[in-house]
Each structure stands twice: as C-alpha cells, then as structure tokens.
Design an enzyme around this catalytic site. Structure first.
Site, PDB file in Angstrom:
ATOM      1  CG  HIS A 123      -2.036  -1.056   1.077  1.00 36.01           C
ATOM      2  ND1 HIS A 123      -2.779  -1.518   2.135  1.00 36.01           N
ATOM      3  CD2 HIS A 123      -2.490  -1.737  -0.009  1.00 36.01           C
ATOM      4  CE1 HIS A 123      -3.649  -2.428   1.710  1.00 36.01           C
ATOM      5  NE2 HIS A 123      -3.481  -2.592   0.422  1.00 36.01           N
ATOM      6  CG  ASN A 225      -5.881 -10.290  14.705  1.00 36.52           C
ATOM      7  OD1 ASN A 225      -6.409  -9.712  15.641  1.00 36.52           O
ATOM      8  ND2 ASN A 225      -5.864  -9.796  13.484  1.00 36.52           N
TER       9      ASN A 225
END
Ligand code: OAD
Length: 258
Positions: A123, A225
């Site tokens: 990104h 996570n």
C-alpha cells in the site's frame, strides 16, 4: 504442557521445517508501537471525516490541505514511534530460516527500522511522496511541526518540476496496487511452505487474497491476532494474542530448538 504451549510447539516445528516463510503484516503489528490501526486512526480528532475524504484521489482533489494534513499527522506519529518486539523478531527470523519474504500492508517504516532488509509495501509508503499531477517523486517538507495538531489542514508542497500539488505515496481507495510488488507477494505466497499473518483484519482485497492463495497452494497458514478475523476459517493455527507478545515467543522458541 497446556493447550497454548502445545499449539506454540506445533507452530515452531512447522517454522523450523520451512524452506520459505512469508510473513504478512497489517496495522496490528505496529499497534504496540503506538501507531493507531487504520480503522482506529479514523477515530478521535478525525472521526468527523469520511475515509473517502481522507484516502482517495477525489478527496485530495476536493480538499488537498485536509488530506495532506491527515497524512502528515500520520507520518509524524510514525516518526515519533519505535519498532516493537514483533518488528524486531520478524527481522531476526529472516536469519534463521532459509528464505523469508516480508509482505506488509503498512505504510510506516517500522519493519525497516527494526532491521528487515526488504519489505514488499503493498500500500505504498508515507515517506515516498510524489506529484499528484505529473507523478514525479517529490521530497518531503523539512519544516514539519514537531507536534502537528490532529485534524489540521496543511497545504501540500508544490512539485519542483510542474508546480502541481504533492500527494502522499500511498495507495488510496479506488487505486491500483503497485503491480510488480503485488505480483512478487502472490508469487511468494504461492511458493512458500508457511505463511504467518500478523495483525491484519483480512478484509481488504486484493491483499486479503494473499494468505488464501498460500493456503490453496498447500502452505500452512498461521495467524497471530488478538481478535477473530475472516482468515480464522482457513488458518491452520490461530494464535490469539498481540503481535509483540506472540511473535518474539515464536521466534525465541524456534531458535532454542536449532
Ligand atoms: P485494520 O485496522 O483493518 O486491522 C487491524 C488488525 O490488527 C485487526 O484485525 C486487529 O484485531 C489487529 N490488532 C490490533 N491490535 C493488535 C496487536 N497488538 N497485535 C496484533 N494484532 C492486532 O488494519 P489492516 O488489516 O492492516 O488500506 O488494514 C488493511 C488495509 O485496510 C490498510 O492497509 C488500509 C485499509 O483500507 C489502504 O490504505 C489501501
């Protein structure tokens, strides 16, 4: 040995056997450095703005100062932050496995500052601005305030070549990801033995497809996570914990066994 220890041991054994490990990171890996995750960054002073206003070419064209101010605020937050134990452990892991490819959705530079030689930035980067009009690389302003106020407009610098407004070098909504970088990430995912996904909500495509392709190609997928994500369903191992806690534990255990 409790269930958590057994899970960690199984993951460690897998990492030790791997010839090629892909580490795939999202905003969660930088959370313990004090960098707000993408969705959290839109709260607080910025919550009155829509993401499309702050992270799209249309938003920049409509209000360049608003968008440049937001990215300068984010860049300043990153510059004041330090890499955390997860970034450092990922850099250390690279010297302990035959091959490691680091793929990140993050636009910060904390992997590099922790010692990772190369990260594929899907990104883009907060540190590589370019001209909005002609696309030429631009330099970053040197006169940034020490403590930029969140929510403040800052006029973007002008391009040295054409005078157009300078934009952040990140991928905005509606824009293509850098093709070569994306291809390298998919190639690595489809040829690795193990993919470790760390701190990503696995919601944004095409990047969220990377661990899915690794799984389809036969790699083991490990997820780190603290929260459930869409990747839970296909991950071979879900390690529930924060990046700065789980990644060093994994790398330390892998090292002890060698
Ligand atoms: P998100 O903000 O969507 O998700 C952050 C993830 O990190 C969540 O799943 C959290 O549970 C997890 N998390 C939070 N704290 C953590 C911790 N201490 N350790 C580990 N995990 C933690 O961020 P991304 O998934 O990176 O795209 O978002 C992907 C993309 O969405 C961004 O790159 C951005 C956005 O659209 C673009 O800007 C193009």
């Amino acid at each position: 040995m409790n269930d958590d220890d057994e899970l960690l041991q199984a993951v460690v054994a897998m990492v030790r056997r791997a010839r090629h490990v892909v580490v795939f990171t999202g905003a969660g890996v930088s959370a313990e450095s004090g960098i707000a995750t993408f969705r959290d960054a839109l709260t607080g002073l910025w919550e009155r703005f829509d993401v499309a206003e702050l992270a799209s070419a249309e938003g920049f064209a409509a209000d360049p100062g608003l968008v440049w101010g937001w990215y300068e605020w984010r860049r300043m937050s990153v510059m004041r932050a330090l890499p955390n134990a997860a970034h450092r452990a990922i850099a250390a892991l690279a010297s302990r496995v035959p091959k490691l490819t680091l793929v990140t959705q993050n636009v910060d530079d904390l992997h590099e500052r922790a010692g990772s030689e190369r990260a594929l930035h899907l990104h883009g980067s907060l540190f590589a601005p370019r001209c909005f009009d002609c696309g030429r690389p631009a330099s970053l302003p040197s006169d940034v305030p020490d403590e930029p106020d969140g929510g403040r407009r800052i006029a973007p610098p002008r391009c040295d070549s054409c005078g157009g407004p300078v934009r952040p070098g990140v991928v905005w909504f509606g824009e293509m990801l850098p093709e070569g970088v994306l291809q390298q990430a998919f190639d690595a995912a489809r040829s690795c033995d193990v993919l470790v996904s760390i701190g990503t909500s696995s919601l944004v495509f095409p990047t969220a497809q990377i661990p899915v392709d690794a799984h389809r190609a036969g790699a083991k997928v490990i997820q780190i996570n603290p929260n459930a994500t869409d990747l839970d369903a296909i991950a071979d191992f879900n390690l529930r914990g924060t990046a700065a806690m789980m990644v060093p534990a994994l790398v330390r255990a892998a090292h002890r066994c060698t």
